[in-house]
Enzyme design. Structure first.
Site, PDB file in Angstrom:
ATOM      1  N   HIS A 156      26.463   9.701   3.683  1.00 22.96           N
ATOM      2  CA  HIS A 156      26.442  10.840   4.608  1.00 22.96           C
ATOM      3  C   HIS A 156      27.348  10.670   5.832  1.00 22.96           C
ATOM      4  O   HIS A 156      26.953  10.946   6.969  1.00 22.96           O
ATOM      5  CB  HIS A 156      25.002  11.122   5.064  1.00 22.96           C
ATOM      6  CG  HIS A 156      24.089  11.577   3.958  1.00 22.96           C
ATOM      7  ND1 HIS A 156      24.536  12.242   2.842  1.00 22.96           N
ATOM      8  CD2 HIS A 156      22.727  11.465   3.809  1.00 22.96           C
ATOM      9  CE1 HIS A 156      23.500  12.538   2.056  1.00 22.96           C
ATOM     10  NE2 HIS A 156      22.403  12.060   2.603  1.00 22.96           N
ATOM     11  N   HIS A 230      21.242  19.349   5.107  1.00 23.05           N
ATOM     12  CA  HIS A 230      20.224  18.436   4.589  1.00 23.05           C
ATOM     13  C   HIS A 230      18.794  18.862   4.930  1.00 23.05           C
ATOM     14  O   HIS A 230      17.924  18.007   5.165  1.00 23.05           O
ATOM     15  CB  HIS A 230      20.494  17.020   5.097  1.00 23.05           C
ATOM     16  CG  HIS A 230      20.061  15.933   4.166  1.00 23.05           C
ATOM     17  ND1 HIS A 230      18.793  15.880   3.613  1.00 23.05           N
ATOM     18  CD2 HIS A 230      20.713  14.861   3.676  1.00 23.05           C
ATOM     19  CE1 HIS A 230      18.697  14.810   2.842  1.00 23.05           C
ATOM     20  NE2 HIS A 230      19.854  14.177   2.857  1.00 23.05           N
ATOM     21  N   GLU A 367      20.885  19.992  -1.863  1.00 23.83           N
ATOM     22  CA  GLU A 367      22.092  19.854  -1.048  1.00 23.83           C
ATOM     23  C   GLU A 367      23.303  20.223  -1.900  1.00 23.83           C
ATOM     24  O   GLU A 367      23.659  19.490  -2.824  1.00 23.83           O
ATOM     25  CB  GLU A 367      22.235  18.403  -0.576  1.00 23.83           C
ATOM     26  CG  GLU A 367      21.059  17.893   0.219  1.00 23.83           C
ATOM     27  CD  GLU A 367      20.905  16.384   0.075  1.00 23.83           C
ATOM     28  OE1 GLU A 367      21.800  15.644   0.524  1.00 23.83           O
ATOM     29  OE2 GLU A 367      19.908  15.939  -0.511  1.00 23.83           O
TER      30      GLU A 367
HETATM   31  C1  BGC Z   1      20.421  11.181  -0.860  1.00 31.67           C
HETATM   32  C2  BGC Z   1      19.256  10.250  -0.842  1.00 31.67           C
HETATM   33  C3  BGC Z   1      18.980   9.860   0.555  1.00 31.67           C
HETATM   34  C4  BGC Z   1      18.701  11.111   1.348  1.00 31.67           C
HETATM   35  C5  BGC Z   1      18.450  10.813   2.787  1.00 31.67           C
HETATM   36  C6  BGC Z   1      20.069  12.376  -0.059  1.00 31.67           C
HETATM   37  O1  BGC Z   1      21.160  13.221  -0.006  1.00 31.67           O
HETATM   38  O2  BGC Z   1      20.801  11.541  -2.138  1.00 31.67           O
HETATM   39  O3  BGC Z   1      19.526   9.121  -1.636  1.00 31.67           O
HETATM   40  O4  BGC Z   1      17.921   8.984   0.636  1.00 31.67           O
HETATM   41  O5  BGC Z   1      19.780  11.964   1.250  1.00 31.67           O
HETATM   42  O6  BGC Z   1      19.458  10.077   3.295  1.00 31.67           O
END
Ligand code: BGC
Length: 402
Positions: A156, A230, A367
């Protein structure tokens, strides 16, 4: 006024000149005077229920920067609260089939809790959503190294992704919608990514109970971009337990399996005869403990689904319904993929908004995105953005009842 001086004296006029001025002025005013406007009629029901936006202080960053919270309300009483800190959506109030309005997004108690926000609740994710293997990638033969914040990988956008920056915010109110335009310039080299990236994310709440995200970016050096939102949802209401009773339909014929670090293996596998087949409505609880190695490895679902589409533009990616409240959420997107994440890492440790901590599977995310680790996967659709090109992406969450 100081020393009791009058405006006339201050401007150097004599008493007689001052009086003359007053007379002339009052005559002029008298000549041009129009009848006073009629008293304003009380607002009609339509006017009362217009889309509105307001702003209030949300908190202060350790460096003293104050950030705000924008509250958007549409004509049906649906409400979205979002901050210019990370674009974080802190509340999403949506009616159920009986008209009862509840907050259906997960979040934290206070602004200070959001400074860490390990699950990325409600935030804009960038410059690259999801994982980049080994925190590195190449463009045109040049290697770029990123901070690793998820074991051996980058997740991210790195240590300080777009979820942890202050965005410029420009609210707007229109006849049929209300929203905020968030802009942010990510500097060349920020979190290891090349190129100054001019980013704009527009949040729009319409009076049809749609919440849309329009992403736009340009760069001055070749870079990679993958922006998403998110938000975590619980359509029965935030704090009402797990989402295992929710029914999911995901319009995908294929998904991208992952290895141990949740990095795609590079394969694009059919969902047929696997627990990843959500093409017909599935109650999540019936699949979450499936013995398929991919489900076991992720502790649920944490996978990219390849959205079935006939043409470019908005395609229906997923539909979720919750039987007790009869709320329905649909996701349309221009993106090729959607990460279906079932809150597998939620572990009762956070200062959850509703008071009691969030346990595993207390919420789900859809997402919309390009596939994880695309910068290192030549077979996946490209995430490279070059100078002169435009990154444009749109996702719409629509809320209704059945
Ligand atoms: C990811 C997860 C992660 C979550 C929070 C999601 O987009 O795929 O693996 O734990 O985000 O970071």
């Amino acid at each position: 006024m100081k020393n009791g001086s009058s405006p006339g004296r201050a401007s150097g006029l004599t008493g007689r000149q001052w009086l003359a001025c007053l007379l002339v002025a009052s005559t002029l005013v008298g000549c041009s005077q129009e009848p006073p406007p009629p008293p304003k009629a009380p607002p009609t029901p339509e006017e009362k229920s217009k889309n509105t936006i307001s702003k209030a202080p949300f908190g202060t960053l350790p460096d003293g920067t104050a950030v705000d919270l924008y509250t958007m309300v549409n004509a049906n009483g649906m409400e979205v609260r979002a901050s210019n800190y990370g674009g974080i959506i802190t509340a999403l109030l949506v009616p159920d089939s009986s008209g009862k309005v509840s907050d259906i997004t997960l979040g934290l108690k206070s602004f200070d809790d959001y400074l860490k926000n390990p699950p990325y609740f409600g935030a804009i994710i960038g410059r690259y959503g999801n994982r980049i293997a080994k925190g590195q990638f190449k463009i045109d033969g040049q290697t770029y190294k990123l901070p690793k914040n998820d074991g051996a990988n980058t997740l991210h956008g790195g240590l300080k992704g777009f979820d942890k920056v202050v965005w410029q915010a420009e609210p707007f109110e229109k006849e049929d919608s209300v929203g905020v335009i968030f802009t942010y310039t990510s500097k060349d080299g920020e979190e290891g990514f090349p190129g100054n990236l001019q980013t704009r994310v527009t949040y729009t709440l319409t009076d049809k109970n749609e919440l849309s995200f329009d992403y736009h970016a340009t760069t001055d050096k070749p870079t990679v971009v993958n922006l998403t939102q998110h938000a975590y949802f619980n359509l029965a209401g935030d704090g009402s337990g797990d989402v295992l009773g929710h029914e999911f339909t995901i319009f995908a014929n294929e998904y991208t399996p992952v290895n141990k670090g949740l990095i795609p293996t590079g394969k694009i596998e059919p969902v047929t005869d696997t627990p990843f087949d959500f093409r017909n409505k599935v109650v999540l609880g019936s699949r979450i403990n499936d013995t398929h190695p991919q489900v076991k490895l992720a502790g649920g679902f944490d996978h990219n689904f390849v959205i079935r589409r006939k043409e470019p533009g908005l395609a229906l990616a997923a539909r979720v319904s919750e039987p007790s409240t009869r709320r329905v959420m649909e996701v349309h997107t221009t993106e090729p993929g959607v990460q279906f994440y079932t809150g597998n890492f939620l572990d009762n440790t956070l200062a959850a908004k509703p008071g009691k901590p969030y346990a595993k599977h207390s919420g789900f995310c859809l997402e919309t995105q390009h596939y994880p680790d695309s910068p290192n996967q030549p077979e996946f659709p490209s995430t490279v953005l070059r100078p002169g090109e435009e990154y444009n992406s749109r996702t719409v969450y629509t809320f209704s009842v059945r």
